[in-house]
Structures are given as structure tokens and as C-alpha cells.
Design a protein around this motif. Structure first.
Motif, mmCIF file in Angstrom:
data_model
loop_
_atom_site.group_PDB
_atom_site.id
_atom_site.type_symbol
_atom_site.label_atom_id
_atom_site.label_comp_id
_atom_site.label_asym_id
_atom_site.label_seq_id
_atom_site.Cartn_x
_atom_site.Cartn_y
_atom_site.Cartn_z
ATOM 1 N N LYS A 30 0.824 -1.230 -0.043
ATOM 2 C CA LYS A 30 -0.014 -0.017 0.269
ATOM 3 C C LYS A 30 0.995 1.530 0.019
ATOM 4 O O LYS A 30 0.573 1.859 -0.974
ATOM 5 N N GLU A 31 2.083 1.411 0.486
ATOM 6 C CA GLU A 31 2.578 2.309 0.666
ATOM 7 C C GLU A 31 3.283 2.512 -0.291
ATOM 8 O O GLU A 31 3.689 3.963 -1.077
ATOM 9 N N VAL A 32 3.916 1.310 -1.052
ATOM 10 C CA VAL A 32 4.215 2.467 -2.556
ATOM 11 C C VAL A 32 3.065 2.240 -3.926
ATOM 12 O O VAL A 32 3.684 3.199 -4.056
ATOM 13 N N TYR A 33 2.448 1.873 -3.573
ATOM 14 C CA TYR A 33 0.682 2.005 -4.097
ATOM 15 C C TYR A 33 0.691 3.849 -4.639
ATOM 16 O O TYR A 33 0.442 4.366 -4.850
ATOM 17 N N ASP A 34 0.632 4.274 -2.891
ATOM 18 C CA ASP A 34 -0.093 5.668 -2.196
ATOM 19 C C ASP A 34 1.298 6.335 -2.753
ATOM 20 O O ASP A 34 0.668 7.322 -3.562
ATOM 21 N N ALA A 35 2.550 6.128 -2.720
ATOM 22 C CA ALA A 35 4.172 7.155 -3.088
ATOM 23 C C ALA A 35 4.019 6.966 -5.027
ATOM 24 O O ALA A 35 4.582 7.884 -5.472
ATOM 25 N N GLY A 36 3.200 6.108 -5.433
ATOM 26 C CA GLY A 36 2.932 6.205 -7.312
ATOM 27 C C GLY A 36 4.410 5.636 -7.319
ATOM 28 O O GLY A 36 4.147 6.360 -8.588
ATOM 29 N N VAL A 37 4.829 5.359 -7.456
ATOM 30 C CA VAL A 37 6.214 4.657 -7.550
ATOM 31 C C VAL A 37 5.662 3.332 -7.540
ATOM 32 O O VAL A 37 6.935 2.083 -8.833
ATOM 33 N N MET A 38 4.928 2.139 -7.823
ATOM 34 C CA MET A 38 4.175 0.864 -7.779
ATOM 35 C C MET A 38 4.138 0.744 -9.795
ATOM 36 O O MET A 38 3.223 1.591 -10.191
ATOM 37 N N VAL A 39 4.778 0.178 -10.237
ATOM 38 C CA VAL A 39 4.685 -1.027 -11.766
ATOM 39 C C VAL A 39 3.932 -2.217 -11.572
ATOM 40 O O VAL A 39 2.824 -2.043 -12.152
#
Length: 115
Positions: A30-39
Motif C-alpha cells: 500500500k505504501e509503494v502504491y500510495d507513493a505512486g512508484v508501483m509498476v
């Protein structure tokens, strides 16, 4: 790419510890998704379901059950993150629960022009 590397030699865990680790991975995702860096990200099935394939110089296939026998480590999952540099990748790898449960390998992905 963050490669989540576990080890077959890890100490036995309790169901509570397994649940706690899964919750930590869910929070990290959730943290990487919320940070906008998830591919992209995914967990892999157990190393016990793996099949390794090697092809010798003569073209003969050697197929074995499980990961490579030379190591007790296995690839458990991965995160593909869109990050500006190695320092950012190391920072995200250090936050990953896999870095505490095993290790996280940071590896750039090469882009190939297939046109």
C-alpha cells in the motif's frame, strides 16, 4: 526491481509470525502504491513448486525440481518500482519486510526496443 529473497534455512515460524509478516507486506505494498512508484508486484508460489531448466552446450535439457541446488535461497516475489536512482531503490528496499525476513536484491530492468 526489488527481488524478495528468502532462505530455506530460516528458523521455523508460528502462524502468528507468518500473519504478521503478511500484514507487513500488505502495508508495504500500500505504501509503494500510495507513493505512486508501483509498476507491478507479485508473490511467487512456494519454492517447492519451482522447476529449473538448464540447456547444455549440446542442446540437452536438464530439468530439476525446485530452485538451483547450489543455494538454499529462493525468489519469493518482486516489486517493480519506478524510481529516479539507486539511492531511492535502496531506500525502498530497506523498508521492505523482505529485508528483515531474508534479503532484498535491487536490480535495474533493461529496456529493449523490440520494434
Amino acid at each position: 526491481m526489488l527481488l524478495i529473497i528468502g532462505t530455506q534455512d530460516a528458523e521455523p515460524t508460528t502462524p502468528e509470525a507468518d500473519q504478521s509478516l503478511m500484514q507487513a507486506f500488505m502495508a508495504y505494498t500500500k505504501e509503494v502504491y500510495d507513493a505512486g512508484v508501483m509498476v507491478h508486484s507479485n508473490a511467487l508460489d512456494s519454492f517447492e513448486t519451482a522447476t529449473s531448466v538448464r540447456v547444455g552446450a549440446s542442446g540437452e535439457r536438464v530439468v530439476t525440481d525446485g530452485p538451483f541446488a547450489e543455494t538454499r535461497e529462493y525468489l519469493g516475489g518482486y516489486y517493480v518500482l519506478d524510481l529516479p536512482d539507486l539511492d531511492a531503490a535502496i531506500d525502498w528496499a530497506a523498508r521492505c519486510p523482505g529485508a528483515r525476513a531474508g534479503r532484498v536484491e535491487v536490480r535495474p530492468i533493461q529496456d529493449f526496443d523490440l520494434s
